[in-house]
Design a protein around this motif. Structure first.
Motif, mmCIF file in Angstrom:
data_model
loop_
_atom_site.group_PDB
_atom_site.id
_atom_site.type_symbol
_atom_site.label_atom_id
_atom_site.label_comp_id
_atom_site.label_asym_id
_atom_site.label_seq_id
_atom_site.Cartn_x
_atom_site.Cartn_y
_atom_site.Cartn_z
ATOM 1 N N SER A 79 -16.584 -27.434 9.435
ATOM 2 C CA SER A 79 -15.837 -28.003 9.988
ATOM 3 C C SER A 79 -14.460 -27.819 9.871
ATOM 4 O O SER A 79 -13.847 -27.370 9.102
ATOM 5 N N THR A 80 -13.502 -29.420 10.342
ATOM 6 C CA THR A 80 -11.800 -28.791 10.382
ATOM 7 C C THR A 80 -11.969 -29.088 8.590
ATOM 8 O O THR A 80 -11.191 -28.773 8.145
ATOM 9 N N SER A 81 -12.573 -30.341 8.588
ATOM 10 C CA SER A 81 -12.386 -30.570 7.114
ATOM 11 C C SER A 81 -12.608 -30.030 6.088
ATOM 12 O O SER A 81 -11.612 -29.765 5.155
ATOM 13 N N PHE A 105 -6.094 -37.414 13.694
ATOM 14 C CA PHE A 105 -7.199 -37.485 13.570
ATOM 15 C C PHE A 105 -7.059 -37.120 12.105
ATOM 16 O O PHE A 105 -6.382 -36.797 11.091
ATOM 17 N N SER A 107 -9.862 -36.230 9.908
ATOM 18 C CA SER A 107 -10.179 -35.096 8.846
ATOM 19 C C SER A 107 -9.025 -34.349 7.999
ATOM 20 O O SER A 107 -8.378 -34.155 7.120
ATOM 21 N N SER A 154 -0.715 -32.376 15.060
ATOM 22 C CA SER A 154 -2.333 -31.142 16.457
ATOM 23 C C SER A 154 -1.177 -31.031 17.551
ATOM 24 O O SER A 154 -0.035 -31.694 17.109
ATOM 25 N N TRP A 158 -4.681 -35.738 20.039
ATOM 26 C CA TRP A 158 -6.016 -36.235 20.566
ATOM 27 C C TRP A 158 -6.226 -37.503 20.995
ATOM 28 O O TRP A 158 -7.748 -37.294 21.514
ATOM 29 N N ASP A 183 -3.609 -28.780 13.959
ATOM 30 C CA ASP A 183 -5.156 -28.916 13.980
ATOM 31 C C ASP A 183 -4.651 -28.933 15.411
ATOM 32 O O ASP A 183 -3.908 -28.909 16.664
ATOM 33 N N THR A 185 -8.176 -28.063 17.423
ATOM 34 C CA THR A 185 -9.377 -28.448 18.104
ATOM 35 C C THR A 185 -8.946 -28.960 19.391
ATOM 36 O O THR A 185 -10.030 -28.461 20.480
ATOM 37 N N GLN A 186 -7.469 -29.846 19.556
ATOM 38 C CA GLN A 186 -7.502 -30.140 20.863
ATOM 39 C C GLN A 186 -7.531 -29.619 22.027
ATOM 40 O O GLN A 186 -6.675 -30.390 23.069
ATOM 41 N N ALA A 206 -12.164 -27.138 15.753
ATOM 42 C CA ALA A 206 -13.021 -27.012 15.555
ATOM 43 C C ALA A 206 -13.687 -26.481 17.007
ATOM 44 O O ALA A 206 -12.616 -26.148 17.474
ATOM 45 N N TYR A 208 -16.488 -27.286 18.583
ATOM 46 C CA TYR A 208 -17.898 -27.679 19.158
ATOM 47 C C TYR A 208 -16.158 -27.758 20.822
ATOM 48 O O TYR A 208 -17.441 -29.169 21.772
ATOM 49 N N LYS A 209 -15.587 -27.811 20.950
ATOM 50 C CA LYS A 209 -14.592 -28.890 22.163
ATOM 51 C C LYS A 209 -14.369 -27.770 23.215
ATOM 52 O O LYS A 209 -15.106 -27.286 23.699
HETATM 53 C C1 LIG Z 1 -8.184 -33.245 16.725
HETATM 54 C C2 LIG Z 1 -9.263 -33.102 15.997
HETATM 55 N N1 LIG Z 1 -9.411 -32.445 14.729
HETATM 56 C C3 LIG Z 1 -11.083 -32.443 13.657
HETATM 57 C C4 LIG Z 1 -12.235 -33.026 14.846
HETATM 58 C C5 LIG Z 1 -13.759 -32.947 14.114
HETATM 59 O O1 LIG Z 1 -12.877 -32.520 12.621
HETATM 60 P P1 LIG Z 1 -14.138 -32.128 11.818
HETATM 61 O O2 LIG Z 1 -14.256 -30.582 12.731
HETATM 62 O O3 LIG Z 1 -13.255 -32.379 10.436
HETATM 63 O O4 LIG Z 1 -15.463 -33.153 12.212
HETATM 64 C C6 LIG Z 1 -11.792 -33.536 16.008
HETATM 65 C C7 LIG Z 1 -13.088 -34.099 16.442
HETATM 66 O O5 LIG Z 1 -12.640 -35.278 17.801
HETATM 67 C C8 LIG Z 1 -10.504 -33.983 16.612
HETATM 68 O O6 LIG Z 1 -10.192 -34.454 18.078
#
Ligand SMILES: Cc1ncc(COP(=O)(O)O)c(C=O)c1O
Length: 380
Positions: A79-81, A105, A107, A154, A158, A183, A185-186, A206, A208-209
């Motif tokens: 996970s990102t956390s 976000f 995390s 980010s 997000w 971050d 992720t997005q 992350a 899964y996106k």
């Molecule tokens: C910007 C961003 N960071 C992180 C995450 C996921 O965090 P984690 O992997 O800690 O569940 C998300 C999920 O929606 C997100 O939008």
């Protein structure tokens, strides 16, 4: 120009899934590979010592091509956390101020908050208020000064897709000696991110996106500033002698080089890793610039048709074709609007007061047309 890639997915035919920022659909190839991996659990005698490291290394190679770094600067976690815990655990205290932006976000936000509290650093959260995206970016740049220890944010917001001037922010961080933690992720997978060019010290995503990976896999880049850090756990897999299975108790105190020490234990995750690897390979095959252009091609007609009707979008240079917010007139209730969309099988997310739309290569013009018609149907 990339064609619509829907045939590579098993998305329900009658669904308009404009929600990749929530979770990507599974690629058919990834599904096949994961099934094969699951079945191979029947016969563990086929697993050789190198099998415990090989697939993670392949994942690192593919991800390194996407963000432009060395494969050994990449670590894998669930996970990102987890990634942020490793980052903030190893941030040196050099100054008195930490910076983040409004509504990051959780995390990442809680990681920087905890680090700031523990180290008595003042955490400044830069709010947008009514500022334009350009002025908000300028506010961020102006806030970074010699007293700044770290900036965490980010690359794309997000909740509403606001684009940040990551390159300029990275340059400013470097000029004052502040860490720049992102971050991704997005954004990574849907827009070009070059960690070296943007002076990013750590980038956590992350899987899964926009990376078409499975839930419970995330990837992180760690610059040389983290080369001698302490990981949050002591996995045997992160030691330099890990591949010598018969000698593991010749305890080797040396960690693997570069980011190798930050991998989660049981890194190989035999069933999920093939999905992650397949997603990254597919991205490299499509090309990130081609994905960007494809999303832009779909978003353009939406803007052309809806702006004249009074729908508000982020201003030009800060509009993100893959993730954006629809600014409907005040008389429309977001929750009711979402219900209207749900009834038409159009999937988006509500985030705060934003109607968040996100597009990827499995979407087609019909998905966009359906959204345009749905918006028109609620306008007075
Ligand atoms: C910007 C961003 N960071 C992180 C995450 C996921 O965090 P984690 O992997 O800690 O569940 C998300 C999920 O929606 C997100 O939008």
């Amino acid at each position: 120009m990339l064609k619509c890639q829907k045939p590579l997915f098993s998305l329900d035919e009658n669904v308009h899934y404009l929600n990749c920022a929530y979770k990507s659909p599974l690629l058919k190839n990834g599904e096949e590979m994961a099934k094969k991996a699951l079945l191979s659990e029947r016969n563990p005698f086929n697993l050789k010592p190198h099998s415990y490291f090989e697939i993670s290394d392949k994942i690192r190679i593919e991800f390194s091509k996407i963000i432009h770094c060395h494969k050994n600067e990449i670590a894998l976690f669930p996970s990102t956390s987890y990634g942020f815990a490793n980052v903030f655990n190893n941030l040196k205290v050099t100054q008195v101020k930490a910076i983040t932006v409004e509504n990051e976000f959780p995390s990442g936000f809680f990681s920087i908050k905890k680090w700031s509290l523990e180290n008595e650093i003042m955490l400044q959260t830069l709010t947008r208020n009514k500022l334009s995206a350009k002025d908000w970016n300028q506010k961020i740049l102006d806030s970074i000064d010699e007293k700044t220890n770290v900036v965490f944010m980010s690359s794309v917001h997000w909740m509403d897709g606001t684009k940040f001037d990551i390159k300029k922010i990275g340059k400013k961080c470097k000029s004052v000696g502040a860490y720049f933690i992102v971050d991704g992720t997005q954004s990574v997978g849907a827009m070009n991110i070059n960690v070296k060019e943007f002076n990013i010290d750590a980038l956590i995503c992350a899987g899964y996106k926009w990376l078409f990976g499975p839930y419970s896999m995330a990837l992180g880049y760690f610059s040389s500033k983290f080369n001698n850090g302490t990981p949050i756990e002591e996995s045997w897999m992160n030691r330099t002698n890990a591949e010598e299975f018969s000698n593991l108790t010749d305890y080797d105190s040396k960690y693997k080089t570069m980011a190798g020490r930050y991998n989660v234990g049981e890194t190989a995750n035999f069933v999920l890793s093939p999905i992650m690897l397949n997603g990254l390979k597919q991205l490299n095959n499509w090309g990130i610039s081609n994905i960007e252009s494809y999303c832009k091609k779909l978003a353009d007609p939406l803007l052309k048709q809806l702006i004249p009707l009074g729908i508000k979008f982020e201003e030009n240079n800060y509009f993100n074709p893959h993730l954006f917010s629809l600014g409907l007139p005040d008389y429309i209730d977001n929750i009711n609007f979402k219900k209207t969309l749900d009834n038409k099988n159009i999937y988006i997310s509500l985030r705060g007061k934003n109607i968040r739309v996100s597009i990827n290569v499995f979407n087609n013009q019909n998905d966009i047309n359906m959204l345009i018609e749905a918006v028109k149907s609620v306008l007075k």
